[in-house]
Design an enzyme around this catalytic site. Sequence first.
Site: not given
Ligand code: ATP
Ligand code: MG
Length: 844
Positions: A264, A488, A498
């Site tokens: 995102e 994760r 964030k």
């Molecule tokens: P946050 O919750 O920190 O805002 P998010 O999961 O919303 O992060 P996205 O931008 O949607 O972040 O993530 C893009 C990709 O990265 C998704 O496929 C998500 O599953 C993966 N991702 C996000 N955080 C992690 C993590 N800590 N470990 C592994 N993969 C991750």
């Molecule tokens: Mg997300």
Amino acid sequence: MPPKFDPTDPETSALISLFQTIGLSGPKATDAARNPKNAASLKELIEQNDLKESGLTEKDGALIAGLAVSGAKLGLAERSYAARAIVDGRLKTTDQVTAAIKYLQSHEVPIQDEEFDAECGVGFTITSEEIDALVKQYAESANVSGWPDLSRFLGGLRTSGNLKWANPLEVKTAAEARFLELFGPKDTSKPAKPTKAPKEPKASTVNNEATTSTPIPEAATSVFDEGFLGKLHKPGENPQIDPKLREQHLKVTGGKVFTRFPPEPNGYLHIGHSKAIFVDFGYAAHHGGHCYLRYDDTNPEKEEKRYFDSILETVRWLGYEPWKITYSSDYFQQLYDLAVELIRRDKGYVCSCTADEIQRNRGDKGGARIACVHRTRPVEESLREFEKMRDGHYRPGDCILRMKQDLEDGNPQMWDLPAYRILDAPHHRTGTKWKIYPLYDFAHCLVDSMENITHSLCTVEFIQSRTSYEWLCDAVGVYKPRQREFGRLSLQSTIMSKRKLAQLVDEGHVMDWDDPRLYTLVALRRRGVPPAAINSFVSGLGVSTAITNIQSARFDQSVREDLEKSASRLLMVLQPLKVTIENLPEDFVQTLEKPLHPKNAALGTSTIPFTRHLYIDRDDFRLEDSKDYFRLAPGKTVGLFSAPHPISYVAHKTDPATGEVTEVIVKLEDGTSGPVKKPKAFIQWVAVHAPSGSPVIVDETRIFYPLFKSDNPLAAKPDWKADISPHSMDIVKGAMVEIGFWKLAKQAFNQARLESQARTEKALREEDTSRGKDDDTPKVTSEQLVGKECVRFQGLRVAYFALDKDAKVASVDEAEDVVPGRRDGDFLVLNRIVTLKEDASKNG
Ligand code: ATP
Ligand code: MG
């Protein structure tokens, strides 16, 4: 004796050509022509059913050829019926064709399609949960007592009705998982297999050429063949509601692996994302496939241009090239059309309950789950209402489009999820065109489907969403990618959310999103962490469904291991103390050439002056001597790295006001005044020599310590902010580095520029440009990969450092052939990347 087979004989050769028209390769077609009886049967099948040039795949062709042989005894009409079933994609495997032949032996045309399909497993679909459940059930009745029973167990499973048509690989995986639960790991007593030589990454999307800056770790390749990733299905093995969908999918992808990394664009990527990037890009590359960078921009309220740019830059910095850069918003129209289709199929409805009512109806407040009145409204009415939503007749919150799922299901992801909502926000790409925006659960799976993703890999929080993901693809009848979830990655003693990162920045606890104390990827980059170190850290942790919570010290250790091999060594004194060698003349200069790395000659050498006036580190001189102290002190001799002779203490001067030592007078032990004492230790130093610009003065050396006091800031009371350490950065002014720094800096820059250019040109050549890009789309450029942080070195006996982005070094920034050195207006800033040893990292 039968006549000798001659493929060049005109008649035979015509047959071979004919057989090639059904997709058979040359050798296979030749084989099929070998036996005259079988060849005649195949020829008859082709002619009778007009199979010539009917666009069959090689696999289908092979099934037809198999049918011609095994079904030779069937009547032509029955054989033709089976052939049509292959062409139509109803029969897809040898097992199915065998079952078809068996069935047709006892049934004549006209055939009852339904009965035939049931007998042959046509259109059979089964979820992996169902497979797991059946395997579990079977294991209870089968008499198994250990791993040696596995193959008997598998044999039994295959003939047990329900699993007969399931994908054998999936069944095997499920069976092995069950055995693991029942009997523990297989053969733990046996010595581990010798490790295979690491394979080269296969695909061109990975930057694995001549780049010392971001090689994908070699060990990384095995991660893709083992464990979680090793067990993933092959393209095309993911079940579809309609077999045609698979054929279409395979036609588009050519059977290649397609993945996507779907961030995102509402923040900077962090260390956790590097795992997702590694898995998504790495898995595709390892299998010769492609990975999309897809901006998941369905939430226009939170997106900003800088995030889009930073995401692409970071992905590239980590060593990966997106095959295509796409946006969820590219598909807004198609998504809308599918939403209409969903309503038409009576699987979606416009609901104008309030958010509160919806929650209550979902049983979220403890009551029973109930359907709202809108659930049963006529399709026509929902279609009209949805159009009105689109056309701006309603305000945000007035109504939403919901999926009509299954309120009885135990999984909340099946309780009529919202699909579309009204938002009064302009979108950065589609402007004010849309007043309604799809939600994640609606958009993600459908965009995956439109991009023909084979493996939709995400993190374990999405495990329940898998059900709605599959439900929706089937509900609108589109190709259904398979979602799989891995654990994760999180690091202790830091935060990644964030919102909290934004607070740290806004409230001035850190300099910015790329403050080297943070674990955003821009921060790690700025700190000087090499991308290769991040990749090898992630690959070393492995990929499984378990959540990995790692101490940051372990991360630092990976960084250290990488730098140990790759970073040049320079002489550096952090706290300079003046030293005068009394037995050298004022104008003495000796030029020394020294290797930049003790084990890696390829890194070259540096040339430094040795003179009467030096600086050593204040820590390397003491007034009180002790037995275990071997550096400089009254009465002691110490070696100087790379210098021709050691020095011995003669006297020292102090500041009368503070008592601080201001200078040490020493003697060079060059053998002219008696036997030389052998030093027990060597220390670093820099010489004063104005003509060569020695030493290089560092305006600021930034030393970082953990930003949080504890391992788990989130547990702090009253909140996580109470855990912020009051002291997490020291700024040392006036450190000194040998003049080899300039050559190293220039080289590092030039090399980074060259590598980046080569990589970027290649990426642009291979990029799929079929998609019309707008001006806003972040571009692949060579500047993205060149930053000040590419100047990294080990200050010998001090720590690893990198040039900070705040530094100004005009001569290094200028054209390649400019002589490097300090200029007016330069400002040198170094960041400590990591300490040399683990324990030292803790003294804050
Ligand atoms: P946050 O919750 O920190 O805002 P998010 O999961 O919303 O992060 P996205 O931008 O949607 O972040 O993530 C893009 C990709 O990265 C998704 O496929 C998500 O599953 C993966 N991702 C996000 N955080 C992690 C993590 N800590 N470990 C592994 N993969 C991750
Ligand atoms: Mg997300």
